[in-house]
Scaffold this motif. Structure first.
Motif, short mmCIF file in Angstrom:
data_model
loop_
_atom_site.label_atom_id
_atom_site.label_comp_id
_atom_site.label_asym_id
_atom_site.label_seq_id
_atom_site.Cartn_x
_atom_site.Cartn_y
_atom_site.Cartn_z
N ALA A 46 51.54 20.71 9.76
CA ALA A 46 49.37 21.29 9.72
C ALA A 46 49.34 21.20 11.15
CB ALA A 46 48.67 21.01 8.78
N GLU A 47 48.01 21.82 12.02
CA GLU A 47 47.79 21.58 12.61
C GLU A 47 45.85 19.89 12.30
OE1 GLU A 47 43.61 22.96 15.33
OE2 GLU A 47 45.28 24.18 15.71
N VAL A 48 46.23 19.01 12.14
CA VAL A 48 45.38 18.09 11.52
C VAL A 48 43.91 17.78 12.11
CG1 VAL A 48 45.21 16.30 9.86
CG2 VAL A 48 47.11 17.36 10.05
N HIS A 49 43.13 17.69 11.37
CA HIS A 49 41.71 17.03 11.92
C HIS A 49 41.13 16.48 11.29
CE1 HIS A 49 40.72 20.86 15.38
NE2 HIS A 49 41.65 21.23 13.69
N VAL A 50 41.11 15.33 11.30
CA VAL A 50 39.74 14.23 10.63
C VAL A 50 38.26 14.13 11.08
CG1 VAL A 50 40.06 11.42 9.90
CG2 VAL A 50 41.99 13.44 10.62
N LEU A 51 37.36 13.69 10.34
CA LEU A 51 36.35 14.23 9.91
C LEU A 51 35.73 12.10 9.33
CD1 LEU A 51 33.43 15.85 11.02
CD2 LEU A 51 33.61 16.20 8.57
N GLY A 52 34.60 11.71 10.53
CA GLY A 52 34.39 10.52 9.54
C GLY A 52 32.73 10.22 10.40
N LEU A 53 32.35 8.81 10.80
CA LEU A 53 31.56 8.55 11.74
C LEU A 53 31.94 8.16 12.58
CD1 LEU A 53 28.62 7.31 8.79
CD2 LEU A 53 28.94 9.22 9.25
N PRO A 54 30.89 8.30 13.49
CA PRO A 54 31.18 7.30 14.73
C PRO A 54 31.61 6.12 14.99
CG PRO A 54 28.65 9.15 15.13
CD PRO A 54 29.13 7.82 13.56
N GLY A 55 32.35 5.80 15.08
CA GLY A 55 32.93 4.38 15.76
C GLY A 55 34.77 3.87 15.33
N PRO A 56 34.81 2.96 14.99
CA PRO A 56 36.03 2.40 14.91
C PRO A 56 37.28 2.97 13.88
CG PRO A 56 34.69 0.20 15.10
CD PRO A 56 33.79 1.82 14.54
N TRP B 295 36.68 13.86 14.46
CA TRP B 295 35.72 14.19 15.10
C TRP B 295 34.61 13.48 13.78
CZ3 TRP B 295 36.56 17.18 18.54
CH2 TRP B 295 37.39 18.19 18.88
N THR B 296 32.89 14.06 14.63
CA THR B 296 31.79 13.66 13.61
C THR B 296 31.64 14.63 13.23
OG1 THR B 296 30.65 13.89 15.23
CG2 THR B 296 31.43 11.88 15.23
N GLN B 297 30.80 15.18 11.81
CA GLN B 297 30.03 16.17 11.75
C GLN B 297 30.10 17.16 12.79
OE1 GLN B 297 27.94 14.64 8.19
NE2 GLN B 297 27.86 16.60 7.50
N ASP B 298 28.77 16.03 14.10
CA ASP B 298 27.68 16.45 14.91
C ASP B 298 29.55 17.84 15.57
OD1 ASP B 298 25.67 16.57 13.51
OD2 ASP B 298 25.81 14.38 14.87
N THR B 299 30.01 16.60 16.18
CA THR B 299 30.44 17.52 17.08
C THR B 299 32.30 18.24 16.87
OG1 THR B 299 32.78 15.52 16.80
CG2 THR B 299 30.87 15.49 18.52
N LEU B 300 32.23 18.48 15.12
CA LEU B 300 33.52 19.11 15.14
C LEU B 300 33.45 20.17 15.59
CD1 LEU B 300 35.67 19.14 12.48
CD2 LEU B 300 33.60 20.68 11.50
N SER C 290 35.89 -3.05 8.94
CA SER C 290 35.78 -2.68 7.41
C SER C 290 36.33 -3.02 6.10
CB SER C 290 36.46 -1.02 7.99
OG SER C 290 37.83 -1.14 7.08
N THR C 291 36.06 -2.09 5.43
CA THR C 291 36.90 -2.69 3.74
C THR C 291 36.92 -1.01 3.37
OG1 THR C 291 34.87 -2.37 2.56
CG2 THR C 291 35.16 -4.73 3.10
N GLU C 292 37.61 -0.91 1.98
CA GLU C 292 37.72 -0.11 1.41
C GLU C 292 36.80 0.91 1.05
OE1 GLU C 292 41.18 2.10 1.15
OE2 GLU C 292 41.37 0.84 2.96
N SER C 293 35.72 -0.09 0.34
CA SER C 293 34.69 0.12 0.24
C SER C 293 33.95 1.47 1.32
CB SER C 293 33.44 -0.63 -0.52
OG SER C 293 33.32 -1.14 0.70
N GLY C 294 34.55 1.45 2.15
CA GLY C 294 33.78 2.43 3.79
C GLY C 294 34.46 3.33 4.17
N THR C 295 35.25 3.96 3.62
CA THR C 295 36.58 4.88 3.42
C THR C 295 35.83 6.08 3.94
OG1 THR C 295 36.43 5.72 1.12
CG2 THR C 295 38.31 3.75 2.38
N ALA C 296 34.35 6.16 3.46
CA ALA C 296 34.05 7.41 4.08
C ALA C 296 32.87 7.29 5.50
CB ALA C 296 32.98 8.08 3.47
N ALA C 297 33.16 5.59 6.01
CA ALA C 297 32.40 5.47 7.12
C ALA C 297 32.96 4.47 7.92
CB ALA C 297 30.53 5.56 6.80
N SER C 298 32.85 3.54 8.08
CA SER C 298 32.97 2.29 9.00
C SER C 298 34.15 1.81 8.41
CB SER C 298 31.78 1.48 8.16
OG SER C 298 32.17 1.09 7.28
#
Length: 357
Positions: free
Chosen positions: A192-202, A216-221, A328-336
């Motif tokens: 597949a052609e894979v795209h990943v979405l997250g928050l800016p940063g590491p 990408w971020t939501q703004d750059t997708l 990061s910790t696993e609690s931050g998988t959506a962002a940090s």
């Protein structure tokens, strides 16, 4: 033996507990590697829903992403298991109900979950007991690090299978934590052609370091047609957003769990002829995950930031990463996430002693 025990929200330590004994149908495993995940952090904070429903209670001995070597067997168990390197299914069904008899023990109403539900002790200890029927033998090609990544890998593989990808399909994976990144690796292996979405940063920087350039971020997708979306994040807002972005006739797979209810408009599902898939556990995909790891199709080990001792677990659950393991910790998988080039997963080797820094 030594085991990590959570006694109340925010309170946990290594304790001396009675060594386990193999009951009939069970084995004792000498634990060699355990991963910490978001569920473990929820128990530490007291936010885990099972604590409110009565399916779990303190004191808790957590840890369900594990591998080790069988050291003893109970009555009725083939002694050939002794000395074998294994990992085990987290979900332990009753074995008698309609769901179990249909092969769906992972959704058995009366199930135990290792280190999670039904007071079945987890693997953050020198030893644990599990039913022999839950074991999966590990080939020599898999080292302890990869062996303890089979359980999260099985969850990710099921999510990718739920997306029903064909070579060339475009998939967006939301949430660049352990599960999201494993989804990306399995989807890439499927062509597949894979795209990943997250928050800016590491987090996104680390995704790119794995060769996942479309991060990408939501703004750059880019405004690209998406054949499938896999939600491996923890935001209650993203499920509806995912449904708004997937192509008509596409698929949305939900494996991330938000702390608050998510709202979807079923009319969007119907009018878009979209298939929605929920994934609870790794159980049906554990054997296939082991085979894919052993074949080198996917290597999960770059996602591991550090391996520590039991004595360091309390600090990690409190949000303190080991030196060099990022933030990061696993609690931050959506962002940090961790620092650039650092994976999200922390492993524990119960055989180690002391604070390793």
């Amino acid at each position: 033996m030594r085991a990590f025990v959570i006694t109340a929200p925010g309170e946990g330590s290594v304790q001396e507990v009675e060594a386990p004994r193999a009951e009939p149908g069970e084995v004792v495993v000498d634990v060699e590697r355990v991963g910490i995940c978001g569920t473990d952090l929820e128990f530490h904070t007291g936010h885990m829903a099972y604590l409110r429903s009565g399916h779990a209670r303190y004191p808790m001995r957590i840890g369900h992403e594990w591998m080790g070597t069988v050291s003893a067997v109970g009555d009725g168990v083939d002694p050939g298991w002794i000395g074998r390197r294994v990992m085990g299914d987290t979900m332990l069904g009753c074995g008698h109900c309609r769901r179990c008899l249909r092969g769906d023990q992972h959704v058995c109403e009366g199930r135990q979950e290792v280190g999670i539900r039904g007071h079945r002790h987890g693997a953050l200890a020198e030893q644990l007991t599990v039913p022999a029927t839950s074991l999966h033998a590990l080939p020599d090609a898999l080292d302890p690090a990869a062996g303890a990544m089979v359980e999260p890998g099985g969850n990710a593989l099921r999510a990718v299978q739920g997306a029903d990808l064909s070579p060339g399909d475009r998939v967006l994976i939301m949430g660049p934590g352990t599960i999201g990144l494993l989804c990306a690796l399995f989807a890439r292996a499927a062509g597949a052609e894979v795209h990943v979405l997250g928050l800016p940063g590491p987090d996104l920087e680390f995704a790119r370091s794995l060769g996942l350039a479309n991060a990408w971020t939501q703004d750059t997708l880019p405004d690209l047609p998406l054949d499938a979306v896999i939600d491996a994040a923890i935001s209650s807002e993203l499920p509806a957003w995912a449904l708004s972005r997937v192509e008509p006739g596409g698929r949305v797979v939900f494996i991330g769990i938000a702390g608050e209810p998510s709202r979807l408009d079923s009319r969007d599902l119907v009018l878009g002829d979209v298939t929605a898939v929920g994934v609870l556990s790794a159980s049906p995909a554990l054997g296939e995950t082991i085979a894919l790891y052993a074949a080198g199709t996917v290597d999960p080990r770059p996602l591991i930031a550090a391996t520590i001792s039991l004595d360091e677990v309390a600090g990690v659950l409190a949000g303190n990463r080991p030196t060099g393991a990022g933030t990061s910790t696993e609690s931050g998988t959506a962002a940090s996430g961790g620092g650039a080039g650092v994976g999200p997963k922390i492993h524990i080797d119960p055989r180690l002693r002391g604070d390793l820094g």
